[in-house]
Design an enzyme around this catalytic site. Structure first.
Site, PDB file in Angstrom:
ATOM      1  N   HIS A  71      -8.665  39.199 -21.443  1.00 11.57           N
ATOM      2  CA  HIS A  71      -7.795  40.574 -22.190  1.00 11.57           C
ATOM      3  C   HIS A  71      -8.447  40.905 -23.358  1.00 11.57           C
ATOM      4  O   HIS A  71      -9.195  40.060 -24.029  1.00 11.57           O
ATOM      5  CB  HIS A  71      -6.202  39.895 -22.461  1.00 11.57           C
ATOM      6  CG  HIS A  71      -6.118  38.774 -23.321  1.00 11.57           C
ATOM      7  ND1 HIS A  71      -6.116  39.013 -24.826  1.00 11.57           N
ATOM      8  CD2 HIS A  71      -6.031  37.247 -23.236  1.00 11.57           C
ATOM      9  CE1 HIS A  71      -5.946  37.699 -25.470  1.00 11.57           C
ATOM     10  NE2 HIS A  71      -5.931  36.823 -24.603  1.00 11.57           N
ATOM     11  N   ASP A  73      -6.991  42.662 -25.800  1.00 17.56           N
ATOM     12  CA  ASP A  73      -5.931  43.016 -26.824  1.00 17.56           C
ATOM     13  C   ASP A  73      -5.950  41.789 -27.820  1.00 17.56           C
ATOM     14  O   ASP A  73      -6.142  40.843 -27.207  1.00 17.56           O
ATOM     15  CB  ASP A  73      -4.525  43.330 -26.262  1.00 17.56           C
ATOM     16  CG  ASP A  73      -4.021  42.271 -25.255  1.00 17.56           C
ATOM     17  OD1 ASP A  73      -4.735  41.915 -24.440  1.00 17.56           O
ATOM     18  OD2 ASP A  73      -2.550  41.874 -25.344  1.00 17.56           O
ATOM     19  N   GLU A 138      -1.656  41.128 -22.781  1.00 20.10           N
ATOM     20  CA  GLU A 138      -1.592  39.736 -22.474  1.00 20.10           C
ATOM     21  C   GLU A 138      -0.967  39.210 -23.931  1.00 20.10           C
ATOM     22  O   GLU A 138       0.070  38.306 -23.799  1.00 20.10           O
ATOM     23  CB  GLU A 138      -3.090  38.883 -22.347  1.00 20.10           C
ATOM     24  CG  GLU A 138      -2.613  37.503 -22.032  1.00 20.10           C
ATOM     25  CD  GLU A 138      -2.410  36.554 -23.029  1.00 20.10           C
ATOM     26  OE1 GLU A 138      -2.087  35.290 -22.639  1.00 20.10           O
ATOM     27  OE2 GLU A 138      -2.621  36.843 -24.072  1.00 20.10           O
ATOM     28  N   GLU A 139      -1.171  39.818 -25.042  1.00 19.95           N
ATOM     29  CA  GLU A 139      -0.684  39.216 -26.077  1.00 19.95           C
ATOM     30  C   GLU A 139       0.981  40.137 -26.432  1.00 19.95           C
ATOM     31  O   GLU A 139       1.490  39.515 -27.374  1.00 19.95           O
ATOM     32  CB  GLU A 139      -1.411  39.568 -27.404  1.00 19.95           C
ATOM     33  CG  GLU A 139      -2.696  38.892 -27.315  1.00 19.95           C
ATOM     34  CD  GLU A 139      -2.768  37.364 -27.578  1.00 19.95           C
ATOM     35  OE1 GLU A 139      -1.601  36.868 -27.798  1.00 19.95           O
ATOM     36  OE2 GLU A 139      -3.647  36.635 -27.802  1.00 19.95           O
TER      37      GLU A 139
END
Length: 381
Positions: A71, A73, A138-139
């Site tokens: 990811h 992010d 994802e975060e």
């Protein structure tokens, strides 16, 4: 590959891609991959950007699809004044790369990308298919990222046999831990009803705190299972609890309890829900409850990918990795729904989500070597 990995990692870190923003990270990666023949497919959902990049053609069961996942992010930097170096400056000091996302996971993502492009340069006619699944969600909510890409791939019957997620798995030294599974996570929001009243007239009220004590005791002490070879026992924790209006002379009319279970493969979410319902009925509690399943448990066991990863790490670091399933959830939980064998391997996790997040540049270079060797072993190069 070392210089390429570090250069790309610095470029990505300098983009302040606070989740779910991408800020051009994936475009930079796509441009690199396209130059060596990867086909780039953009799969945006909501405010999330996702990329599915593939090289080669899957031609049968003996020629698998091997994917890398990561990811772009990152989490917020918090109070920037507490950072020794600006969080998006990507400074290297004494062999350590500093910046938000350095460890989680722009560093290892860069190693995945460079390993992939180097592999196809060296083996342009490799067997099977090489793929990268990259998201910017994802975060944050993880609602429009990897899970949506997986749904898309499954809808068109596109198989992924093996997947390496570049999450920072290492503990004290690079390679000491490979994640070969994760526990499931399920959260309950429970409201136990009572009758509000004056504390001086308890016979005219019903205190839900009092009536729920037996239930709460059983809930928090119940032994769900004993775990197994790969997982610790299922655990339950009360995360939030609230009742009353802040007044010392009012019996509350409702008790709110939020609890989370991190569960292993010995139980299922259906078993958990049924047992809680049984407990509530046992104590005669009038209630309403809602459940949020954020991920089912998955386990790669000792499969072909696990074997390849352990051997690659040992070749590069001279360390025999410990297989582990601890920690929180990752996007691996979505990829595993495809029947994919999933492992997580990446740099040290000691500074992730912290002020002065950092990663060793030597470790990133070694990650790249490990990822390359995994590809070579699985695609018979």
């Amino acid at each position: 590959m070392k210089n390429e990995i570090i250069s790309l990692a610095q470029n990505l870190i300098r983009r302040d891609s606070i989740s779910p923003q991408d800020k051009g990270c994936q475009q930079e990666i796509a441009d690199r991959l396209a130059k060596v023949g990867f086909q780039i497919e953009w799969l945006p959902f909501g405010d999330t950007l996702n990329m599915w990049a593939t090289h080669g053609t899957e031609n049968g069961k003996d020629e698998p699809c091997v994917a890398f996942a990561g990811h772009t992010d990152v989490v917020s930097v918090g109070e920037e004044s507490q950072w020794t170096y600006p969080p998006f400056s990507a400074e290297i000091v004494d062999g350590v790369l500093y910046g938000r996302g350095a460890a989680d996971m722009k560093g290892s993502l860069s190693a995945l990308v460079v390993a992939a492009e180097t592999f196809v340069k060296n083996h342009p006619n490799h067997k099977g298919k090489m793929a990268l699944l990259i998201t910017s969600d994802e975060e944050a909510a993880a609602k429009d990222g990897t899970v949506k890409v997986v749904e898309t791939l499954m809808a068109r019957n596109e198989a992924v046999h093996y997947c390496v997620v570049g999450e920072p798995s290492s503990g004290k030294v690079l390679g000491d831990v490979i994640k070969n599974g994760r526990r499931g996570s399920i959260t309950a929001d429970l409201y136990i009803e009572g009758i509000q009243g004056h504390v001086a007239y308890p016979h005219l009220a019903e205190n839900p705190v009092h009536t729920s004590l037996g239930f709460l005791t059983e809930l928090t002490t119940y032994q769900w299972d004993n775990g197994n070879e790969f997982f610790p026992p299922t655990s339950l924790q009360v995360a939030n609890i609230k009742a009353g209006m802040g007044s010392n002379n009012v019996i509350p009319g409702e008790l709110y309890v939020q609890f989370n279970l991190r569960y292993c493969t010995e139980v299922t979410d259906d078993i958990i829900k049924a047992k809680v319902a049984e407990m509530l009925q046992k104590y005669g509690l009038k209630h309403r409850i809602s459940w949020n399943l954020s991920g089912k448990p998955f386990l790669a066991g000792n499969g072909k990918l696990v074997e390849a990863a352990v051997q690659a790490v040992e070749n590069v670091t001279k360390i025999t990795s410990r297989l582990d399933t601890s920690g929180g959830t990752s996007d691996g939980r979505f990829i595993a729904l495809m029947g994919t064998e999933v492992v997580e391997f990446g740099p040290l996790n000691a500074t992730i989500h912290k002020v002065n997040e950092c990663v060793s540049v030597d470790d990133l270079a070694k990650c790249g070597e490990v990822y390359y060797q995994i590809l070579a072993k699985l695609l018979n190069a």
